[in-house]
Write a protein that holds these residues in place. Structure first.
Motif, short mmCIF file in Angstrom:
data_model
loop_
_atom_site.label_atom_id
_atom_site.label_comp_id
_atom_site.label_asym_id
_atom_site.label_seq_id
_atom_site.Cartn_x
_atom_site.Cartn_y
_atom_site.Cartn_z
N TRP A 112 0.79 -28.17 -58.93
CA TRP A 112 0.48 -27.84 -57.53
C TRP A 112 1.21 -28.79 -56.58
O TRP A 112 1.90 -28.37 -55.65
N ARG A 113 1.11 -30.08 -56.89
CA ARG A 113 1.75 -31.10 -56.04
C ARG A 113 3.28 -30.97 -56.09
O ARG A 113 3.97 -31.10 -55.07
N GLU A 114 3.80 -30.69 -57.27
CA GLU A 114 5.25 -30.56 -57.46
C GLU A 114 5.82 -29.41 -56.62
O GLU A 114 6.86 -29.56 -55.97
N VAL A 115 5.15 -28.25 -56.64
CA VAL A 115 5.65 -27.09 -55.89
C VAL A 115 5.63 -27.38 -54.39
O VAL A 115 6.59 -27.06 -53.66
N LEU A 116 4.55 -27.98 -53.91
CA LEU A 116 4.47 -28.29 -52.48
C LEU A 116 5.55 -29.30 -52.08
O LEU A 116 6.18 -29.17 -51.02
N THR A 117 5.76 -30.30 -52.93
CA THR A 117 6.78 -31.31 -52.63
C THR A 117 8.16 -30.69 -52.58
O THR A 117 8.95 -30.95 -51.65
N ASP A 118 8.49 -29.86 -53.58
CA ASP A 118 9.80 -29.22 -53.64
C ASP A 118 10.03 -28.30 -52.44
O ASP A 118 11.17 -28.12 -51.99
N ALA A 119 8.93 -27.73 -51.93
CA ALA A 119 9.05 -26.82 -50.78
C ALA A 119 9.00 -27.56 -49.45
O ALA A 119 9.12 -26.94 -48.39
N GLY A 120 8.82 -28.88 -49.50
CA GLY A 120 8.75 -29.67 -48.28
C GLY A 120 7.49 -29.43 -47.48
O GLY A 120 7.49 -29.57 -46.24
N ARG A 121 6.40 -29.09 -48.16
CA ARG A 121 5.14 -28.78 -47.47
C ARG A 121 4.18 -29.98 -47.53
O ARG A 121 4.26 -30.83 -48.41
N ARG A 124 1.31 -22.02 -44.94
CA ARG A 124 2.08 -23.26 -44.69
C ARG A 124 1.91 -24.25 -45.83
O ARG A 124 2.84 -24.97 -46.17
N THR A 125 0.72 -24.30 -46.40
CA THR A 125 0.47 -25.16 -47.55
C THR A 125 -0.70 -24.57 -48.34
O THR A 125 -1.27 -23.55 -47.95
N VAL A 126 -1.05 -25.23 -49.44
CA VAL A 126 -2.11 -24.73 -50.33
C VAL A 126 -3.03 -25.89 -50.65
O VAL A 126 -2.58 -26.96 -51.09
N TRP A 127 -4.33 -25.70 -50.43
CA TRP A 127 -5.32 -26.71 -50.78
C TRP A 127 -5.73 -26.49 -52.23
O TRP A 127 -5.66 -25.38 -52.75
N HIS A 128 -6.19 -27.56 -52.87
CA HIS A 128 -6.45 -27.49 -54.31
C HIS A 128 -7.82 -28.04 -54.68
O HIS A 128 -8.19 -29.15 -54.26
N VAL A 129 -8.57 -27.24 -55.45
CA VAL A 129 -9.81 -27.70 -56.06
C VAL A 129 -9.49 -27.96 -57.53
O VAL A 129 -9.22 -27.02 -58.29
N THR A 130 -9.46 -29.22 -57.92
CA THR A 130 -9.03 -29.58 -59.27
C THR A 130 -10.23 -29.77 -60.18
O THR A 130 -11.38 -29.78 -59.74
N HIS A 180 3.04 -18.15 -55.34
CA HIS A 180 2.54 -16.86 -54.83
C HIS A 180 1.94 -17.04 -53.44
O HIS A 180 2.23 -16.25 -52.52
N LEU A 181 1.13 -18.07 -53.27
CA LEU A 181 0.47 -18.31 -51.99
C LEU A 181 1.48 -18.70 -50.91
O LEU A 181 1.41 -18.22 -49.77
N LEU A 182 2.42 -19.54 -51.26
CA LEU A 182 3.47 -19.90 -50.29
C LEU A 182 4.32 -18.68 -49.94
O LEU A 182 4.71 -18.51 -48.78
N GLY A 183 4.58 -17.86 -50.95
CA GLY A 183 5.38 -16.66 -50.71
C GLY A 183 4.72 -15.67 -49.77
O GLY A 183 5.41 -14.86 -49.12
#
Length: 342
Positions: free
Chosen positions: A208-217, A187-193, A180-183
């Motif tokens: 979170w990491r998987e989506v960013l990796t797949d999107a090349g971010r 450019r990328t999304v920071w994460h508080v885990t 949703h945030l990338l859409g």
């Protein structure tokens, strides 16, 4: 009323009710268990006698005779988290709908000895099965063995193929939030885990990491929290000082609340400058300022499926070991928007 039945401190017996109603003890037993083969006038006589004497059926004795106690044990490590408290509420509600009560046993330290001690206590309290809300890395540890012959359902864990497991689809919920945030154009999304030992935290961070990796971010450094708003606030202060940070996905709504406060204090507007999304969809999420975009967990369905899986075991009906995932749904609200300049 007989003198014996009227003595203070003496429990009224089935025989006392039978004498007052003028029926046999067997008839009283049938009425107290709801047996259909009792004439209505006789049933009314017995109920009136029970009311007059203050008779309470001995449910423990009946349970021993039937071999069931109509009670489910619940073991958990904390009620402080939203997920645990709402899951327990849902389990209790659905158990009551099925005519069962629950007995709750908290375990202060998540160790094998602590869990086995809770099983022992529940065995002494006579329960028909045990639901374990195991949110930390323990059940999949090689050295943990639960007592044999116990009906078990596990929540929020990974018990492999040994026990039925019910869990929210943590990973898919996190994927929805990050996509949703990338859409929106970030450019990328920071994460508080969440805590490192938490299954839910691990799965949300992994997705979170998987989506960013797949999107090349770019994958920013993780900010570690402990589920509390205070930990989200501390993480938010650090993120507010990152000029490249325009989108934050917090692993629960309380930490997202802390991030919102930190951004406000640092003068970074949400969502005009920074978008913030959470996870849980707690009842107050729509009242945050701004209302929080978040991932909805269906705790009621998790509770229902836990109770259903347990009752199937109790009734000796087939139930598969392995994990059942309850779907999640993204709820977009006003805390997320396109980044500045879009």
């Amino acid at each position: 009323m007989t003198a014996a039945a009227s003595r203070p401190g003496r429990r009224v017996s089935m025989a006392d009710v039978a004498r007052l109603a003028g029926v046999s003890s067997q008839t009283v037993s049938r009425v107290s268990t709801g047996h259909p083969g009792v004439v209505e006038t006789t049933r009314r006589q017995v109920l009136d006698a029970m009311a007059e004497l203050g008779y309470r059926p001995n449910s423990a004795a009946r349970a021993l005779k039937r071999g069931e106690f109509r009670t489910l044990g619940v073991i958990l490590f904390t009620l402080a988290t939203t997920g645990n408290s709402r899951t327990v509420e849902a389990i209790a509600t659905h158990a009551a709908d099925e005519g069962y009560a629950i007995t709750l046993i908290p375990v202060a330290v998540p160790t094998q000895d602590g869990v086995l001690g809770a099983f022992t206590r529940l065995g002494e309290l006579a329960v028909d099965g045990i639901i374990v809300i195991m949110e930390v890395h323990l059940l999949d540890a090689a050295n943990l063995t639960l007592p044999p012959g116990v009906q078990v359902v596990v929540v929020d864990s990974d018990a492999g193929d040994r026990y039925p497991v019910v869990d929210t689809d943590q990973a898919d919920g996190a994927r929805q939030a990050v996509r949703h945030l990338l859409g929106l154009g970030h450019r990328t999304v920071w994460h508080v885990t969440g805590p490192a030992e938490s299954f839910a935290s691990e799965r949300r961070a992994g997705a979170w990491r998987e989506v960013l990796t797949d999107a090349g971010r770019e994958i920013p450094p993780v900010e570690r929290g402990d589920w509390s708003a205070e930990s989200g606030y501390r993480a938010g202060l650090r993120l507010a000082d990152e000029p490249e940070c325009t989108a934050v996905f917090a692993a629960n709504d309380q930490m997202a609340l802390g991030v919102l406060r930190a951004m406000a204090e640092r003068g970074r507007k949400v969502p005009e400058e920074v978008s913030v999304a959470g996870f849980d969809d707690i009842p107050d999420a729509s009242s945050y300022l701004p209302p929080l975009t978040t991932v909805h967990q269906d705790f009621a369905e998790v509770g229902r499926r836990c109770v259903e899986a347990m009752l199937r075991q109790i009734r000796h009906e087939p139930v598969d070991a392995g994990t059942v995932l309850v779907p999640t749904t993204l709820i977009p609200r006003a805390s997320t928007a396109p980044p500045p300049g879009r």
